[in-house]
Design a protein around this motif. Sequence first.
Motif, PDB file in Angstrom:
ATOM      1  N   GLN A   5     -12.867  -1.852   6.298  1.00 39.52           N
ATOM      2  CA  GLN A   5     -11.392  -2.368   6.098  1.00 39.52           C
ATOM      3  C   GLN A   5     -11.368  -3.175   4.474  1.00 39.52           C
ATOM      4  OE1 GLN A   5     -12.273  -5.110   9.418  1.00 39.52           O
ATOM      5  NE2 GLN A   5     -11.021  -3.942  10.850  1.00 39.52           N
ATOM      6  N   ILE A   6     -12.304  -3.565   4.258  1.00 41.40           N
ATOM      7  CA  ILE A   6     -12.118  -4.293   2.595  1.00 41.40           C
ATOM      8  C   ILE A   6     -11.691  -3.044   1.801  1.00 41.40           C
ATOM      9  CG2 ILE A   6     -13.407  -5.063   0.947  1.00 41.40           C
ATOM     10  CD1 ILE A   6     -15.081  -6.918   2.789  1.00 41.40           C
ATOM     11  N   ALA A   7     -12.236  -1.737   1.888  1.00 46.11           N
ATOM     12  CA  ALA A   7     -11.894  -0.811   1.072  1.00 46.11           C
ATOM     13  C   ALA A   7     -10.482  -0.321   1.253  1.00 46.11           C
ATOM     14  CB  ALA A   7     -12.913   0.417   1.176  1.00 46.11           C
ATOM     15  N   ILE A   8     -10.021  -0.289   2.429  1.00 46.98           N
ATOM     16  CA  ILE A   8      -8.709   0.094   2.692  1.00 46.98           C
ATOM     17  C   ILE A   8      -7.604  -1.135   2.134  1.00 46.98           C
ATOM     18  CG2 ILE A   8      -6.924   0.253   4.557  1.00 46.98           C
ATOM     19  CD1 ILE A   8      -9.282   1.638   6.287  1.00 46.98           C
ATOM     20  N   ALA A   9      -7.943  -2.334   2.134  1.00 46.30           N
ATOM     21  CA  ALA A   9      -7.129  -3.403   1.623  1.00 46.30           C
ATOM     22  C   ALA A   9      -7.148  -3.275   0.167  1.00 46.30           C
ATOM     23  CB  ALA A   9      -7.916  -4.890   2.291  1.00 46.30           C
ATOM     24  N   LEU A  10      -8.195  -2.884  -0.339  1.00 49.23           N
ATOM     25  CA  LEU A  10      -8.414  -2.880  -1.732  1.00 49.23           C
ATOM     26  C   LEU A  10      -7.680  -1.947  -2.441  1.00 49.23           C
ATOM     27  CD1 LEU A  10      -9.429  -4.060  -4.583  1.00 49.23           C
ATOM     28  CD2 LEU A  10     -11.500  -2.617  -4.238  1.00 49.23           C
ATOM     29  N   TRP A  11      -7.733  -0.576  -1.729  1.00 51.49           N
ATOM     30  CA  TRP A  11      -6.964   0.590  -2.026  1.00 51.49           C
ATOM     31  C   TRP A  11      -5.651   0.526  -2.058  1.00 51.49           C
ATOM     32  CZ3 TRP A  11      -7.509   4.933  -4.722  1.00 51.49           C
ATOM     33  CH2 TRP A  11      -6.721   5.845  -4.569  1.00 51.49           C
ATOM     34  N   THR A  12      -5.269  -0.163  -0.745  1.00 57.22           N
ATOM     35  CA  THR A  12      -3.780  -0.451  -0.690  1.00 57.22           C
ATOM     36  C   THR A  12      -3.101  -1.277  -1.812  1.00 57.22           C
ATOM     37  OG1 THR A  12      -4.056  -0.320   1.800  1.00 57.22           O
ATOM     38  CG2 THR A  12      -1.883  -1.269   1.123  1.00 57.22           C
ATOM     39  N   LEU A  13      -3.738  -2.164  -2.116  1.00 60.47           N
ATOM     40  CA  LEU A  13      -3.237  -3.187  -3.181  1.00 60.47           C
ATOM     41  C   LEU A  13      -2.798  -2.654  -4.448  1.00 60.47           C
ATOM     42  CD1 LEU A  13      -5.219  -6.692  -2.603  1.00 60.47           C
ATOM     43  CD2 LEU A  13      -2.620  -6.177  -2.633  1.00 60.47           C
ATOM     44  N   VAL A  14      -4.196  -1.706  -4.924  1.00 64.14           N
ATOM     45  CA  VAL A  14      -4.172  -1.036  -6.186  1.00 64.14           C
ATOM     46  C   VAL A  14      -3.200  -0.044  -6.162  1.00 64.14           C
ATOM     47  CG1 VAL A  14      -5.453   0.547  -7.532  1.00 64.14           C
ATOM     48  CG2 VAL A  14      -6.861  -1.230  -6.461  1.00 64.14           C
ATOM     49  N   VAL A  15      -2.796   0.684  -4.961  1.00 67.28           N
ATOM     50  CA  VAL A  15      -1.815   1.821  -4.931  1.00 67.28           C
ATOM     51  C   VAL A  15      -0.250   1.288  -4.980  1.00 67.28           C
ATOM     52  CG1 VAL A  15      -0.718   3.493  -3.348  1.00 67.28           C
ATOM     53  CG2 VAL A  15      -3.048   3.499  -3.678  1.00 67.28           C
ATOM     54  N   LYS A  16      -0.409   0.025  -4.210  1.00 66.95           N
ATOM     55  CA  LYS A  16       0.962  -0.706  -4.558  1.00 66.95           C
ATOM     56  C   LYS A  16       1.257  -1.090  -5.978  1.00 66.95           C
ATOM     57  CE  LYS A  16       1.019  -5.217  -3.705  1.00 66.95           C
ATOM     58  NZ  LYS A  16       1.804  -5.771  -4.871  1.00 66.95           N
ATOM     59  N   GLU A  17       0.352  -1.425  -6.626  1.00 63.88           N
ATOM     60  CA  GLU A  17       0.582  -2.118  -7.702  1.00 63.88           C
ATOM     61  C   GLU A  17       0.960  -0.878  -8.838  1.00 63.88           C
ATOM     62  OE1 GLU A  17       0.446  -5.076  -9.462  1.00 63.88           O
ATOM     63  OE2 GLU A  17       0.942  -5.401  -7.254  1.00 63.88           O
ATOM     64  N   ILE A  18       0.259   0.379  -8.724  1.00 67.23           N
ATOM     65  CA  ILE A  18       0.445   1.657  -9.234  1.00 67.23           C
ATOM     66  C   ILE A  18       1.968   1.877  -9.102  1.00 67.23           C
ATOM     67  CG2 ILE A  18      -0.190   4.044  -9.790  1.00 67.23           C
ATOM     68  CD1 ILE A  18      -3.024   3.159  -9.174  1.00 67.23           C
ATOM     69  N   LYS A  19       2.397   2.062  -7.858  1.00 62.38           N
ATOM     70  CA  LYS A  19       3.654   2.637  -7.485  1.00 62.38           C
ATOM     71  C   LYS A  19       4.587   1.559  -8.086  1.00 62.38           C
ATOM     72  CE  LYS A  19       2.685   5.103  -3.176  1.00 62.38           C
ATOM     73  NZ  LYS A  19       2.797   5.160  -1.628  1.00 62.38           N
ATOM     74  N   ARG A  20       4.229   0.211  -8.036  1.00 62.29           N
ATOM     75  CA  ARG A  20       5.310  -0.709  -8.525  1.00 62.29           C
ATOM     76  C   ARG A  20       5.582  -0.186 -10.140  1.00 62.29           C
ATOM     77  NH1 ARG A  20       6.071  -5.432 -11.694  1.00 62.29           N
ATOM     78  NH2 ARG A  20       3.890  -4.879 -12.671  1.00 62.29           N
ATOM     79  N   PHE A  21       4.825  -0.111 -11.028  1.00 61.29           N
ATOM     80  CA  PHE A  21       5.040   0.126 -12.345  1.00 61.29           C
ATOM     81  C   PHE A  21       5.527   1.792 -12.715  1.00 61.29           C
ATOM     82  CE2 PHE A  21       0.388   0.916 -12.928  1.00 61.29           C
ATOM     83  CZ  PHE A  21       0.549   2.023 -13.553  1.00 61.29           C
TER      84      PHE A  21
END
Length: 257
Positions: A5-21
Amino acid sequence: MNPQQIAIALWTLVVKEIKRFTRIWPQTLLPPSITMTMYFIIFGNLIGSRIGEMDGYSYMDFIVPGLIMMAVITNSYSNVASSFFSNKFQRSIEEMMVSPMPNWVILSGFVLGGMVRGLGVGLIVTVVSLFFTRIEVAHPLLTVFVVVLTAALFAIGGFINALLGKKFDDISIVPTFVLTPLTYLGGVFYSISLLPDFWQGVSMLNPILYMVNVFRYGFLGVSDIPVGWALAAVLAFISVLYGVALWMLKHGKGIRS
């Protein structure tokens, strides 16, 4: 939360940030490319042809590592500062804080996203530099290692800036009045061996000088300062700033803008 679950949460945050910029790439990726192209043309070609060599290399070759590092520093910092402050302003960060996600996951997610943008822009600038000079990397592993460390350091710095900021204007104060002057005075365009002894000593207080010189050493094999000490300083800065950012996040410092 379990490790999965921690890995999924971390991956989700990183992907969100990448998609943002990447979604607004004309504002985040294109301007640095144009700016650095101007630096290469003006400083490298026009002024560099009159300066000649610097530390045994053509002036263009000398400034390429510094310009790449400058792009990485600026974009890693600004991405996290603007993104996290936007989450503060919109109150969405409060939802993250009350979620089961550990604080280090929230911090690491934003930092990794900023690192991706910084390294991505650095890669773009590297490609642009190929139109002006031929790059030969003397120490590839060291070059990659130090640029990743630098991106991490300034991404964490941007996170702390966003925590301390109370309004959008506060996000631009540090880059304008601190980061930019330190970058220009960090040996990007010159070797500190050209300076008088007193100003060489003053330059040693600039942390960006160490990163630029290690990165230049990775490219050209020349540095104004001992590489080992510079790497140790960067690692120490990362450890301290990460600890400070984690402590501030844990105690809710600056969460309410």
